[in-house]
Scaffold this motif. Sequence first.
Motif, short mmCIF file in Angstrom:
data_model
loop_
_atom_site.label_atom_id
_atom_site.label_comp_id
_atom_site.label_asym_id
_atom_site.label_seq_id
_atom_site.Cartn_x
_atom_site.Cartn_y
_atom_site.Cartn_z
N SER A 62 0.81 -1.23 0.00
CA SER A 62 0.00 0.00 0.00
C SER A 62 0.84 1.28 0.00
CB SER A 62 -0.93 0.01 1.22
OG SER A 62 -0.19 0.26 2.40
N ILE A 63 2.15 1.17 0.14
CA ILE A 63 3.00 2.37 0.17
C ILE A 63 2.92 3.07 -1.19
CG2 ILE A 63 5.39 3.20 0.32
CD1 ILE A 63 5.86 1.11 2.49
N GLU A 64 2.69 4.36 -1.13
CA GLU A 64 2.48 5.14 -2.34
C GLU A 64 3.80 5.40 -3.08
OE1 GLU A 64 2.07 6.75 0.81
OE2 GLU A 64 0.13 5.81 1.13
N ASP A 65 3.67 5.70 -4.37
CA ASP A 65 4.81 6.16 -5.16
C ASP A 65 5.35 7.44 -4.53
OD1 ASP A 65 4.31 4.09 -6.91
OD2 ASP A 65 3.32 5.34 -8.41
N ASN A 66 6.58 7.77 -4.84
CA ASN A 66 7.23 9.00 -4.36
C ASN A 66 7.42 9.03 -2.85
OD1 ASN A 66 7.29 10.18 -7.04
ND2 ASN A 66 5.09 10.45 -6.77
N ASN A 72 11.48 -2.54 -6.33
CA ASN A 72 11.28 -2.90 -7.73
C ASN A 72 9.90 -2.55 -8.27
OD1 ASN A 72 13.70 -4.07 -8.62
ND2 ASN A 72 13.28 -5.90 -7.44
N ASN A 73 8.99 -2.13 -7.41
CA ASN A 73 7.60 -2.09 -7.83
C ASN A 73 6.87 -0.78 -7.60
OD1 ASN A 73 7.10 -5.06 -8.58
ND2 ASN A 73 8.27 -5.13 -6.68
N LYS A 74 7.57 0.25 -7.23
CA LYS A 74 6.94 1.55 -7.02
C LYS A 74 7.71 2.59 -7.82
CE LYS A 74 4.08 0.09 -3.78
NZ LYS A 74 2.65 0.26 -3.77
N ASN A 75 7.02 3.66 -8.22
CA ASN A 75 7.65 4.72 -8.99
C ASN A 75 8.28 5.76 -8.08
OD1 ASN A 75 6.92 3.73 -11.56
ND2 ASN A 75 4.84 4.48 -11.23
N ASN A 76 9.50 6.12 -8.41
CA ASN A 76 10.21 7.18 -7.68
C ASN A 76 10.19 6.93 -6.17
OD1 ASN A 76 11.78 9.49 -7.66
ND2 ASN A 76 10.02 10.82 -7.36
N LEU A 77 10.44 5.71 -5.79
CA LEU A 77 10.47 5.34 -4.37
C LEU A 77 11.92 5.20 -3.95
CD1 LEU A 77 8.72 4.42 -1.92
CD2 LEU A 77 9.09 2.10 -2.71
N LYS A 78 12.28 5.86 -2.87
CA LYS A 78 13.62 5.75 -2.30
C LYS A 78 13.55 4.71 -1.18
CE LYS A 78 17.88 7.03 -1.60
NZ LYS A 78 18.92 6.55 -2.48
N VAL A 79 14.37 3.68 -1.28
CA VAL A 79 14.36 2.58 -0.32
C VAL A 79 15.77 2.40 0.24
CG1 VAL A 79 13.93 0.12 0.00
CG2 VAL A 79 12.48 1.44 -1.55
N VAL A 80 15.86 2.39 1.58
CA VAL A 80 17.15 2.22 2.26
C VAL A 80 17.00 1.13 3.31
CG1 VAL A 80 19.02 3.32 3.55
CG2 VAL A 80 17.65 4.68 1.94
N GLY A 81 17.89 0.14 3.27
CA GLY A 81 17.92 -0.91 4.28
C GLY A 81 19.19 -0.79 5.12
N PHE A 82 19.05 -1.02 6.42
CA PHE A 82 20.17 -0.97 7.37
C PHE A 82 20.26 -2.31 8.08
CE2 PHE A 82 18.26 3.21 7.01
CZ PHE A 82 19.32 4.08 6.94
N ASP A 83 21.47 -2.83 8.24
CA ASP A 83 21.67 -4.04 9.03
C ASP A 83 23.13 -4.13 9.44
OD1 ASP A 83 19.64 -6.80 9.09
OD2 ASP A 83 21.60 -6.87 10.03
#
Length: 173
Positions: free
Chosen positions: A62-66, A85-96
């Motif tokens: 449900s997370i929106e684009d942008n 891989n599936n949203k437009n203009n989405l910034k994704v950052v993972g930390f571990d």
Amino acid sequence: MILFLYSIFGRFLQLFPKYKKIKVLDLEADFYMPAYNPYVCIDLARLSKGNREPELYKWLNSIEDNSTYFDIGTSYGQEVSLLSNNKNNLKVVGFDCSLLTSHFCAINKKINRDSFEFVFAAITDRTGDILKIEANTDIDRKDKYCYEVMTLTLDDFCKMRNIYPTHLKIDVD
């Protein structure tokens, strides 16, 4: 002799597929399947069947684009791979800060066209400390080893990158 047998077994495992495309709701990504790591393989099987945290994946879907999504404790990158891989203009950052799962996360990042950012750090309330982490091998839970990792606050990361999350998942043990 045992090393020779392990090398034969390792070559045998190379005959099997190394990657699997997984779709959960409208989210889809490729994943590295480390045959020698049952935890990740079992988790990927649950994910592909839709049995792994269904409410989480409904929320991710449900997370929106942008938007900007931060995943603290991203493990091998299952959510960040699917989401990025599936949203437009989405910034994704993972930390571990787990050595083993971070290795798999970096592979998943690469096979998904570097669609997300991965930061190897321990997210804490102070930046710049050295945190000693004690872990164990997959084979023998009594066989422990230690390594050190730098700490980082989300506030400092956001200021350095001029990026601020609209969505945040925190996975802590």
